[in-house]
Design an enzyme around this catalytic site. Sequence first.
Site, PDB file in Angstrom:
ATOM      1  N   GLU A 197      -5.231  -5.035  10.599  1.00 20.65           N
ATOM      2  CA  GLU A 197      -4.228  -3.987  10.764  1.00 20.65           C
ATOM      3  C   GLU A 197      -4.483  -3.249  12.072  1.00 20.65           C
ATOM      4  O   GLU A 197      -5.309  -2.323  12.114  1.00 20.65           O
ATOM      5  CB  GLU A 197      -4.299  -2.984   9.602  1.00 20.65           C
ATOM      6  CG  GLU A 197      -3.975  -3.574   8.251  1.00 20.65           C
ATOM      7  CD  GLU A 197      -3.393  -2.525   7.301  1.00 20.65           C
ATOM      8  OE1 GLU A 197      -2.448  -2.868   6.586  1.00 20.65           O
ATOM      9  OE2 GLU A 197      -3.856  -1.375   7.296  1.00 20.65           O
ATOM     10  N   SER A 225       3.703  -2.084  10.293  1.00 21.37           N
ATOM     11  CA  SER A 225       5.161  -2.140  10.468  1.00 21.37           C
ATOM     12  C   SER A 225       5.779  -3.483  10.050  1.00 21.37           C
ATOM     13  O   SER A 225       6.698  -3.978  10.709  1.00 21.37           O
ATOM     14  CB  SER A 225       5.544  -1.775  11.907  1.00 21.37           C
ATOM     15  OG  SER A 225       5.115  -0.456  12.211  1.00 21.37           O
ATOM     16  N   GLY A 241       2.712   2.389  10.805  1.00 19.05           N
ATOM     17  CA  GLY A 241       3.627   3.525  10.683  1.00 19.05           C
ATOM     18  C   GLY A 241       4.344   3.878  11.972  1.00 19.05           C
ATOM     19  O   GLY A 241       4.965   4.930  12.071  1.00 19.05           O
ATOM     20  N   GLU A 255      -6.886   4.502   7.892  1.00 18.70           N
ATOM     21  CA  GLU A 255      -6.710   5.934   7.596  1.00 18.70           C
ATOM     22  C   GLU A 255      -7.967   6.508   6.952  1.00 18.70           C
ATOM     23  O   GLU A 255      -8.299   7.673   7.159  1.00 18.70           O
ATOM     24  CB  GLU A 255      -5.454   6.135   6.725  1.00 18.70           C
ATOM     25  CG  GLU A 255      -4.192   5.928   7.554  1.00 18.70           C
ATOM     26  CD  GLU A 255      -2.996   5.367   6.799  1.00 18.70           C
ATOM     27  OE1 GLU A 255      -2.996   5.400   5.555  1.00 18.70           O
ATOM     28  OE2 GLU A 255      -2.058   4.885   7.465  1.00 18.70           O
ATOM     29  N   HIS A 268      -9.519   0.973   4.917  1.00 19.39           N
ATOM     30  CA  HIS A 268      -8.246   1.162   5.619  1.00 19.39           C
ATOM     31  C   HIS A 268      -8.461   2.083   6.824  1.00 19.39           C
ATOM     32  O   HIS A 268      -9.280   3.004   6.764  1.00 19.39           O
ATOM     33  CB  HIS A 268      -7.201   1.765   4.666  1.00 19.39           C
ATOM     34  CG  HIS A 268      -5.824   1.749   5.236  1.00 19.39           C
ATOM     35  ND1 HIS A 268      -5.394   2.689   6.150  1.00 19.39           N
ATOM     36  CD2 HIS A 268      -4.806   0.887   5.064  1.00 19.39           C
ATOM     37  CE1 HIS A 268      -4.148   2.403   6.509  1.00 19.39           C
ATOM     38  NE2 HIS A 268      -3.761   1.308   5.863  1.00 19.39           N
ATOM     39  N   GLY A 320       2.978  -1.105   4.288  1.00 17.14           N
ATOM     40  CA  GLY A 320       2.962   0.317   3.977  1.00 17.14           C
ATOM     41  C   GLY A 320       4.364   0.817   3.686  1.00 17.14           C
ATOM     42  O   GLY A 320       4.899   0.614   2.584  1.00 17.14           O
ATOM     43  N   GLY A 321       4.987   1.438   4.674  1.00 15.19           N
ATOM     44  CA  GLY A 321       6.291   2.090   4.500  1.00 15.19           C
ATOM     45  C   GLY A 321       7.344   1.245   3.787  1.00 15.19           C
ATOM     46  O   GLY A 321       8.039   1.731   2.884  1.00 15.19           O
ATOM     47  N   ASN A 337       0.871  -1.168   0.000  1.00 15.30           N
ATOM     48  CA  ASN A 337       0.000   0.000   0.000  1.00 15.30           C
ATOM     49  C   ASN A 337       0.913   1.225   0.000  1.00 15.30           C
ATOM     50  O   ASN A 337       1.520   1.547   1.019  1.00 15.30           O
ATOM     51  CB  ASN A 337      -0.883  -0.029   1.256  1.00 15.30           C
ATOM     52  CG  ASN A 337      -1.705   1.234   1.422  1.00 15.30           C
ATOM     53  OD1 ASN A 337      -1.725   2.090   0.530  1.00 15.30           O
ATOM     54  ND2 ASN A 337      -2.377   1.350   2.556  1.00 15.30           N
ATOM     55  N   TRP A 338       0.999   1.871  -1.158  1.00 16.57           N
ATOM     56  CA  TRP A 338       1.947   2.989  -1.295  1.00 16.57           C
ATOM     57  C   TRP A 338       1.426   4.277  -0.657  1.00 16.57           C
ATOM     58  O   TRP A 338       2.134   5.272  -0.597  1.00 16.57           O
ATOM     59  CB  TRP A 338       2.263   3.232  -2.772  1.00 16.57           C
ATOM     60  CG  TRP A 338       2.999   2.106  -3.450  1.00 16.57           C
ATOM     61  CD1 TRP A 338       3.258   0.845  -2.956  1.00 16.57           C
ATOM     62  CD2 TRP A 338       3.578   2.139  -4.759  1.00 16.57           C
ATOM     63  NE1 TRP A 338       3.952   0.102  -3.868  1.00 16.57           N
ATOM     64  CE2 TRP A 338       4.167   0.867  -4.996  1.00 16.57           C
ATOM     65  CE3 TRP A 338       3.661   3.102  -5.768  1.00 16.57           C
ATOM     66  CZ2 TRP A 338       4.814   0.547  -6.191  1.00 16.57           C
ATOM     67  CZ3 TRP A 338       4.308   2.780  -6.953  1.00 16.57           C
ATOM     68  CH2 TRP A 338       4.887   1.517  -7.155  1.00 16.57           C
ATOM     69  N   LYS A 339       0.168   4.282  -0.252  1.00  7.34           N
ATOM     70  CA  LYS A 339      -0.445   5.465   0.366  1.00  7.34           C
ATOM     71  C   LYS A 339      -0.247   6.686  -0.542  1.00  7.34           C
ATOM     72  O   LYS A 339      -0.253   6.538  -1.757  1.00  7.34           O
ATOM     73  CB  LYS A 339       0.090   5.664   1.794  1.00  7.34           C
ATOM     74  CG  LYS A 339      -0.086   4.373   2.615  1.00  7.34           C
ATOM     75  CD  LYS A 339       0.067   4.554   4.091  1.00  7.34           C
ATOM     76  CE  LYS A 339      -0.141   3.208   4.788  1.00  7.34           C
ATOM     77  NZ  LYS A 339      -0.106   3.291   6.231  1.00  7.34           N
TER      78      LYS A 339
END
Length: 262
Positions: free
Chosen positions: A167, A212, A173, A97, A95, A233-234, A9-11
Amino acid sequence: MRKAFIAGNWKMYKSIPEAVSLVQVIRAGVHTVQDVDIVVCPPFTALAAVNEALKDSNIDLGAQDMYSETEGAFTGEISPLMLKDVGCRYVILGHSERRQYFGETDGLVNKKLKTAIKFNLIPIVCIGETLAERDAGKAKEVVANQFEGSFQGLTAEEFERLIIAYEPVWAIGTGRTATPQQAQEMHGLIRSFLKDRLGDTVERVRILYGGSVKPENISELMAEPDVDGALVGGASIKGESFIQIVRGSLLEAKGSGKVSSS
Ligand code: 13P
């Protein structure tokens, strides 16, 4: 037997040229991997270019959200047909977010995922508790409620056409990954809810862990019986780390006999 599944997930990161060069690195690094379903979910603006860069590869394309209607006066929204048009096979829905910053409710997630399935997109539906909820001893209750609300009215056949991502919000993050035991506890709980609805076909539904995930922890997470993959993610927007996560999932998946031959 469930095939390992790793999605990035590149956000809200990457320009079009950056997205294309990232996916070229990933493509070169994973082209020999067969036993993992690999998905990248760039921002909307890069979907067309990334789709082009993924032609004839073993990587699928996903989007990070969509609206629950097929077309109409919904300024700023993207429909499932548009995602199909641009080459998406998957779409992340619900998600944390989206829930936290954009007020998405279980009811809206439910509508979106039914529409996605109707148009042959595979939803990756996210659920998970916040730190305050975990500290208050309510993690299981929250996840149970999100499961009920998000998957309300789904048929067994529809359940087999989606992917669930657990999640925990406190792990997203933050660098604070859930321990493999914490992940397994919640994945096992989610699978027990699925079993109530599906019976034995529950074994076909994949449950991803997100929060993470890094090259250093993917193998231990994948070693758990109900962790079938990861939503990253990151670490998914750095080519080398995403490649290592894909490879790490494969090694452990093989060891635990989770890989299907299909
Ligand atoms: P991080 O891997 O950056 O914690 O993000 C997880 C996530 O939100 C994936 O959807």
